[in-house]
Design a protein around this motif. Structure first.
Motif, PDB file in Angstrom:
ATOM      1  N   GLY A 151       0.811  -1.218   0.000  1.00 53.50           N
ATOM      2  CA  GLY A 151       0.000   0.000   0.000  1.00 53.50           C
ATOM      3  C   GLY A 151       0.835   1.254   0.000  1.00 53.50           C
ATOM      4  O   GLY A 151       2.042   1.244   0.238  1.00 53.50           O
ATOM      5  N   VAL A 152       0.156   2.380  -0.249  1.00 58.44           N
ATOM      6  CA  VAL A 152       0.840   3.654  -0.432  1.00 58.44           C
ATOM      7  C   VAL A 152       1.374   4.233   0.871  1.00 58.44           C
ATOM      8  O   VAL A 152       2.357   4.969   0.890  1.00 58.44           O
ATOM      9  N   PHE A 153       0.746   3.897   2.009  1.00 63.25           N
ATOM     10  CA  PHE A 153       1.248   4.363   3.307  1.00 63.25           C
ATOM     11  C   PHE A 153       0.804   3.401   4.396  1.00 63.25           C
ATOM     12  O   PHE A 153      -0.070   2.562   4.180  1.00 63.25           O
ATOM     13  N   GLU A 154       1.428   3.533   5.570  1.00 66.94           N
ATOM     14  CA  GLU A 154       1.074   2.680   6.706  1.00 66.94           C
ATOM     15  C   GLU A 154       0.449   3.530   7.799  1.00 66.94           C
ATOM     16  O   GLU A 154       0.919   4.628   8.103  1.00 66.94           O
ATOM     17  N   ASP A 155      -0.606   3.006   8.422  1.00 63.80           N
ATOM     18  CA  ASP A 155      -1.308   3.680   9.513  1.00 63.80           C
ATOM     19  C   ASP A 155      -1.711   5.097   9.106  1.00 63.80           C
ATOM     20  O   ASP A 155      -2.143   5.339   7.997  1.00 63.80           O
ATOM     21  N   LYS A 156      -1.534   6.052  10.021  1.00 63.41           N
ATOM     22  CA  LYS A 156      -1.929   7.442   9.761  1.00 63.41           C
ATOM     23  C   LYS A 156      -0.672   8.308   9.703  1.00 63.41           C
ATOM     24  O   LYS A 156      -0.394   9.111  10.592  1.00 63.41           O
ATOM     25  N   VAL A 157       0.102   8.114   8.637  1.00 66.76           N
ATOM     26  CA  VAL A 157       1.350   8.842   8.472  1.00 66.76           C
ATOM     27  C   VAL A 157       1.048  10.260   7.993  1.00 66.76           C
ATOM     28  O   VAL A 157       0.074  10.494   7.281  1.00 66.76           O
ATOM     29  N   ALA A 158       1.893  11.226   8.401  1.00 62.43           N
ATOM     30  CA  ALA A 158       1.631  12.648   8.123  1.00 62.43           C
ATOM     31  C   ALA A 158       2.167  13.059   6.757  1.00 62.43           C
ATOM     32  O   ALA A 158       2.974  13.983   6.643  1.00 62.43           O
ATOM     33  N   ASN A 159       1.701  12.371   5.692  1.00 58.08           N
ATOM     34  CA  ASN A 159       2.132  12.772   4.347  1.00 58.08           C
ATOM     35  C   ASN A 159       0.923  13.142   3.495  1.00 58.08           C
ATOM     36  O   ASN A 159      -0.230  13.075   3.945  1.00 58.08           O
ATOM     37  N   LEU A 160       1.173  13.550   2.262  1.00 59.24           N
ATOM     38  CA  LEU A 160       0.097  14.062   1.407  1.00 59.24           C
ATOM     39  C   LEU A 160      -0.930  12.991   1.065  1.00 59.24           C
ATOM     40  O   LEU A 160      -2.137  13.259   1.063  1.00 59.24           O
ATOM     41  N   TRP A 161      -0.471  11.761   0.794  1.00 57.97           N
ATOM     42  CA  TRP A 161      -1.406  10.726   0.367  1.00 57.97           C
ATOM     43  C   TRP A 161      -2.345  10.337   1.498  1.00 57.97           C
ATOM     44  O   TRP A 161      -3.544  10.128   1.256  1.00 57.97           O
ATOM     45  N   CYS A 162      -1.825  10.240   2.698  1.00 62.22           N
ATOM     46  CA  CYS A 162      -2.691   9.912   3.841  1.00 62.22           C
ATOM     47  C   CYS A 162      -3.675  11.047   4.108  1.00 62.22           C
ATOM     48  O   CYS A 162      -4.843  10.812   4.428  1.00 62.22           O
ATOM     49  N   SER A 163      -3.209  12.292   3.973  1.00 60.95           N
ATOM     50  CA  SER A 163      -4.089  13.439   4.200  1.00 60.95           C
ATOM     51  C   SER A 163      -5.183  13.502   3.131  1.00 60.95           C
ATOM     52  O   SER A 163      -6.353  13.755   3.436  1.00 60.95           O
ATOM     53  N   LEU A 164      -4.811  13.261   1.870  1.00 64.68           N
ATOM     54  CA  LEU A 164      -5.801  13.281   0.788  1.00 64.68           C
ATOM     55  C   LEU A 164      -6.811  12.147   0.912  1.00 64.68           C
ATOM     56  O   LEU A 164      -7.956  12.274   0.475  1.00 64.68           O
ATOM     57  N   SER A 165      -6.384  11.038   1.533  1.00 61.42           N
ATOM     58  CA  SER A 165      -7.276   9.884   1.646  1.00 61.42           C
ATOM     59  C   SER A 165      -8.454  10.143   2.580  1.00 61.42           C
ATOM     60  O   SER A 165      -9.413   9.364   2.596  1.00 61.42           O
ATOM     61  N   VAL A 166      -8.372  11.229   3.360  1.00 59.51           N
ATOM     62  CA  VAL A 166      -9.520  11.623   4.181  1.00 59.51           C
ATOM     63  C   VAL A 166     -10.680  12.024   3.272  1.00 59.51           C
ATOM     64  O   VAL A 166     -11.855  11.801   3.592  1.00 59.51           O
ATOM     65  N   ILE A 167     -10.350  12.605   2.103  1.00 61.19           N
ATOM     66  CA  ILE A 167     -11.365  13.051   1.143  1.00 61.19           C
ATOM     67  C   ILE A 167     -11.533  12.040   0.009  1.00 61.19           C
ATOM     68  O   ILE A 167     -12.642  11.694  -0.365  1.00 61.19           O
ATOM     69  N   ILE A 168     -10.384  11.592  -0.532  1.00 63.97           N
ATOM     70  CA  ILE A 168     -10.393  10.636  -1.650  1.00 63.97           C
ATOM     71  C   ILE A 168      -9.801   9.313  -1.160  1.00 63.97           C
ATOM     72  O   ILE A 168      -8.677   9.284  -0.674  1.00 63.97           O
ATOM     73  N   LYS A 169     -10.542   8.248  -1.254  1.00 67.46           N
ATOM     74  CA  LYS A 169     -10.081   6.947  -0.770  1.00 67.46           C
ATOM     75  C   LYS A 169      -9.017   6.375  -1.705  1.00 67.46           C
ATOM     76  O   LYS A 169      -9.309   5.614  -2.633  1.00 67.46           O
TER      77      LYS A 169
END
Length: 301
Positions: free
Chosen positions: A84-102
């Motif tokens: 996957g693109v990131f693990e857990d709730k990492v403070a990067n752009l993809w994790c932040s964007l995933s709040v809006i876009i899965k």
């Protein structure tokens, strides 16, 4: 100490030992190549550098090249796209964007390609600048910028990966004390949910307080010389972090939002890391006034 060949071999070994050193690869490549181009016998220097790097890689990979399937297995483990693109709730752009876009619903191969292109494009400016101006200060700034871009945009990022940016930031602490102190506090803050799971809350609080106190003692003159608006921004940032800690400790998250606080920590930290990436890029390109003069003047060959 201008031991370019030794440095190239040492970094090649580090990169083959742990693929996370890709975060620092472009600055090392551009710095060493830029230094070689500036020497009188530049062609000879570049050839020596190339031989040192390729020989080191060849020796490291020699045991795995006899069997193609074995080579593929090594590459699969080094670049675990399926995780996957990131693990857990990492403070990067993809994790932040995933709040809006899965983003986890996007095919992993496509997401890996998007991450690769985004990261490559964003590290180019500081890398090209370093290639043209290979000074030690620019090298350290490029290490920070490359690490932050990788952390924010690359594929398969872990919370602890921010430490790869925190290391070169520490080396810049004497020159940019306020910015670097602020960065280290936010970096620790971004890992707080992970540290809580490991039972390190007390160590987290104690070490942050000790670090801030030590920074104030050693760099008070520089810290106090900043404009009041800059100090106010840093103070508001710290107040925000304290409030998030208080909320997490006193207000229980809704049953329907079990990851509410880790996500808030992630979003708050990500916004800071974007700001830090802009600030360190501006410092590398000379767009921000430097608070503390360089300890030693670098010769430009």
């Amino acid at each position: 100490q201008n031991r370019n060949i030794v440095g190239a071999i040492a970094f090649s070994l580090a990169l083959n030992y742990k693929q996370m050193e890709l975060y620092h690869a472009m600055p090392f490549f551009c710095y060493l190549l830029g230094k070689s181009f500036r020497s009188k016998n530049w062609f000879f220097e570049v050839v020596k550098l190339g031989i040192a790097v390729f020989s080191t890689f060849a020796l490291c990979w020699l045991p795995f090249l006899s069997n193609l399937d074995q080579t593929r297995q090594v590459l699969h483990r080094v670049f675990p796209v399926a995780r996957g693109v990131f693990e857990d709730k990492v403070a990067n752009l993809w994790c932040s964007l995933s709040v809006i876009i899965k983003l986890r619903n996007v095919p992993q191969e496509k997401m890996a390609l998007i991450s690769l292109i985004t990261t490559a494009l964003l590290i180019l400016p500081s890398s090209i600048h370093l290639l043209q101006r290979p000074t030690k200060n620019n090298f350290l700034l490029a290490l920070v910028n490359s690490s932050l871009v990788f952390f924010l945009c690359s594929f398969q990022v872990h919370e602890k990966s921010i430490l790869l940016a925190a290391l070169p930031v520490m080396l810049l602490q004497p020159r940019y004390p306020l910015l670097c102190t602020w960065f280290q506090v936010v970096a620790a803050f971004s890992m707080y949910p992970l540290l809580v799971r490991d039972g390190l809350t007390l160590a987290y609080c104690a070490l942050i307080l000790l670090f801030v106190l030590t920074s104030c003692i050693f760099y008070w003159q520089s810290l106090s010389s900043h404009h009041v608006s800059v100090v106010a921004v840093v103070a508001l940032s710290c107040v925000g972090m304290i409030l998030l800690h208080i909320l997490q400790a006193t207000v229980k998250h809704p049953a329907s939002l079990p990851d509410l606080y880790p996500v808030l920590f992630s979003l708050y930290s990500c916004a800071h890391f974007v700001l830090f990436a802009v600030a360190f890029h501006c410092h590398q390109f000379g767009l921000l006034q430097q608070a503390v003069p360089s300890i030693s003047k670098e010769k430009r060959s």
